[in-house]
Design a protein around this motif. Structure first.
Motif, PDB file in Angstrom:
ATOM      1  N   ASP A 134       0.834  -1.204   0.000  1.00  0.00           N
ATOM      2  CA  ASP A 134       0.000   0.000   0.000  1.00  0.00           C
ATOM      3  C   ASP A 134       0.871   1.257   0.000  1.00  0.00           C
ATOM      4  OD1 ASP A 134       0.876  -0.059   2.614  1.00  0.00           O
ATOM      5  OD2 ASP A 134      -1.038   0.573   3.467  1.00  0.00           O
ATOM      6  N   ARG A 146      -7.335  -7.178  11.620  1.00  0.00           N
ATOM      7  CA  ARG A 146      -8.352  -6.837  10.626  1.00  0.00           C
ATOM      8  C   ARG A 146      -7.705  -6.896   9.255  1.00  0.00           C
ATOM      9  NH1 ARG A 146      -6.461  -2.111   8.827  1.00  0.00           N
ATOM     10  NH2 ARG A 146      -5.463  -0.699  10.304  1.00  0.00           N
ATOM     11  N   GLU A 169       4.255  -3.752  12.182  1.00  0.00           N
ATOM     12  CA  GLU A 169       3.022  -3.683  12.978  1.00  0.00           C
ATOM     13  C   GLU A 169       2.175  -4.915  12.733  1.00  0.00           C
ATOM     14  OE1 GLU A 169       0.215  -0.715  11.709  1.00  0.00           O
ATOM     15  OE2 GLU A 169       0.468  -1.208   9.607  1.00  0.00           O
ATOM     16  N   TYR A 196      -2.985  -9.393  10.507  1.00  0.00           N
ATOM     17  CA  TYR A 196      -2.361  -8.591   9.454  1.00  0.00           C
ATOM     18  C   TYR A 196      -0.945  -8.270   9.910  1.00  0.00           C
ATOM     19  CZ  TYR A 196      -1.864  -3.739   7.402  1.00  0.00           C
ATOM     20  OH  TYR A 196      -1.449  -2.576   6.824  1.00  0.00           O
ATOM     21  N   ASN A 238      -2.099  -5.857  12.858  1.00  0.00           N
ATOM     22  CA  ASN A 238      -3.479  -5.423  13.060  1.00  0.00           C
ATOM     23  C   ASN A 238      -4.360  -6.665  13.079  1.00  0.00           C
ATOM     24  OD1 ASN A 238      -3.360  -2.430  12.909  1.00  0.00           O
ATOM     25  ND2 ASN A 238      -2.557  -2.841  10.880  1.00  0.00           N
ATOM     26  N   GLY A 286      -6.447  -5.240   5.800  1.00  0.00           N
ATOM     27  CA  GLY A 286      -5.856  -3.924   5.530  1.00  0.00           C
ATOM     28  C   GLY A 286      -6.642  -3.178   4.477  1.00  0.00           C
ATOM     29  N   ASP A 287      -6.654  -1.884   4.627  1.00  0.00           N
ATOM     30  CA  ASP A 287      -7.346  -1.001   3.696  1.00  0.00           C
ATOM     31  C   ASP A 287      -6.300  -0.003   3.180  1.00  0.00           C
ATOM     32  OD1 ASP A 287      -8.951   0.857   2.437  1.00  0.00           O
ATOM     33  OD2 ASP A 287      -9.998   1.493   4.261  1.00  0.00           O
ATOM     34  N   PRO A 288      -5.956   0.046   1.900  1.00  0.00           N
ATOM     35  CA  PRO A 288      -6.680  -0.518   0.759  1.00  0.00           C
ATOM     36  C   PRO A 288      -6.031  -1.774   0.144  1.00  0.00           C
ATOM     37  CG  PRO A 288      -5.257   1.232  -0.024  1.00  0.00           C
ATOM     38  CD  PRO A 288      -4.962   1.051   1.448  1.00  0.00           C
ATOM     39  N   GLU A 289      -5.211  -2.541   0.885  1.00  0.00           N
ATOM     40  CA  GLU A 289      -4.627  -3.747   0.299  1.00  0.00           C
ATOM     41  C   GLU A 289      -5.715  -4.760  -0.081  1.00  0.00           C
ATOM     42  OE1 GLU A 289      -3.699  -2.195   3.070  1.00  0.00           O
ATOM     43  OE2 GLU A 289      -1.749  -2.868   3.771  1.00  0.00           O
ATOM     44  N   LYS A 293       1.130   4.948   1.717  1.00  0.00           N
ATOM     45  CA  LYS A 293       0.527   5.617   2.879  1.00  0.00           C
ATOM     46  C   LYS A 293       0.514   7.140   2.769  1.00  0.00           C
ATOM     47  CE  LYS A 293       1.064   1.839   6.120  1.00  0.00           C
ATOM     48  NZ  LYS A 293       1.873   0.833   5.420  1.00  0.00           N
ATOM     49  N   GLY A 305      -4.728   7.081   5.525  1.00  0.00           N
ATOM     50  CA  GLY A 305      -5.170   5.702   5.735  1.00  0.00           C
ATOM     51  C   GLY A 305      -4.697   4.794   4.613  1.00  0.00           C
TER      52      GLY A 305
HETATM   53  N1  GLY Z   1      -3.126  -0.185   4.856  1.00  0.00           N
HETATM   54  C1  GLY Z   1      -2.884   0.152   6.188  1.00  0.00           C
HETATM   55  C2  GLY Z   1      -3.878  -0.335   7.132  1.00  0.00           C
HETATM   56  O1  GLY Z   1      -4.882  -0.917   6.764  1.00  0.00           O
HETATM   57  O2  GLY Z   1      -3.690  -0.117   8.323  1.00  0.00           O
END
Ligand code: GLY
Length: 287
Positions: free
Chosen positions: A85, A160, A156, A142, A158, A162-165, A87, A99
């Motif tokens: 992605d 959830r 990192e 993630y 997460n 990823g947005d926008p992957e 950023k 984001g």
């Molecule tokens: N693409 C970064 C995120 O979803 O945190």
């Protein structure tokens, strides 16, 4: 990560540039400062100390980033192909963090198949450590990674997608995703040969301000050109599509190669029209 022996940035006991300051807690994506100079470190320390939470100092890692998502059911997991992605708001990775302004998959420098090794060296050790501690994890893990000169490092995690992957991953999948999402990890995700590129269309003042109520035209034309258009910050006012957020739409092009997918995404994005709209013009340019 130390307990799971997962490679990440080393924690430093003294704040000295180059280094990274990170708040130790949630900060709405605004809790990380990359400090290459003493001036940057001084102002980061000032801002970080104003937050009412601890922070820590890490070595500064350099290299291209990638994201690898795994669906996990305690100590079992399956991985999706890597995606990348973008950023920053501006072309050439300039301006403030956002984001995410675009993404693509597959990557030129990390093969789809490498996800399996990343799963084994990153996700699975963490999942085993969580289970060992009596807090098994079920869901989407993630891993945000950096490909440094010394190998992959975790930046990192997460819990959830990823947005926008994800907008670039889902069009590459064949077969049924639902059993995987329901926790049946007996099958690997089926990945097709096609590439996908996502261009995020934002409001003109994003990320400082979001945009409300501006009429949007051209979504049907973008779809007719063959793109997938995912809505992010939109609303319908009396039947008229309008802006309603920071990142407004994701325009996803697919093709036999990343270059083809990129052309498809940008040709479709050219049909979208609203006052002040912004998108990066270099998504997947090196892909
Ligand atoms: N693409 C970064 C995120 O979803 O945190």
């Amino acid at each position: 990560m130390d307990a799971a022996r997962v490679p990440s940035a080393r924690t430093l006991s003294v704040a000295r540039p180059p280094c990274v300051l990170k708040l130790d807690g949630l900060a709405a994506g605004k809790g990380v400062w990359v400090c290459r100079t003493q001036d940057e470190l001084d102002s980061a320390l000032e801002v970080a100390q104003a937050f009412d939470q601890p922070f820590h100092v890490e070595e500064l890692l350099e290299g291209p980033e990638l994201s690898v998502f795994a669906l996990a059911a305690s100590e079992a997991a399956v991985a999706f192909p890597p995606a990348r992605d973008y950023k920053r708001i501006g072309d050439g990775d300039t301006g403030p963090n956002t984001g995410g302004m675009g993404s693509f998959s597959p990557l030129p420098d990390v093969a789809d198949e490498d996800s399996q090794e990343i799963l084994e060296t990153v996700h699975l050790p963490v999942l085993r450590e969580l289970a060992r501690r009596g807090t098994p994890f079920h869901g989407l893990l993630y891993a945000g990674l950096m490909r440094t000169e010394d190998g992959l490092r975790v930046i990192e995690f997460n819990c959830r997608f990823g947005d926008p992957e994800t907008q670039s991953l889902l069009p590459r999948l064949e077969g049924d995703l639902l059993p995987l999402l329901a926790g049946d990890l007996s099958q690997q995700p089926e990945v097709g040969d096609r590439a996908a590129v996502t261009v995020v269309v934002s409001g003109g003042e994003y990320p400082e301000r979001s945009d409300q109520g501006t009429p949007i035209a051209g979504v049907e034309a973008a779809e007719a050109a063959g793109a997938l258009v995912f809505h992010a910050g939109t609303a319908l006012h009396d039947g008229q599509l309008v802006t309603n957020g920071g990142r407004i739409l994701n325009v996803v092009g697919t093709g036999a190669t990343v270059a083809e997918a990129r052309s498809a995404a940008y040709e479709a994005a050219a049909h979208i029209d609203f006052a002040g709209m912004h998108f990066r013009t270099d998504i997947a340019a090196g892909g």
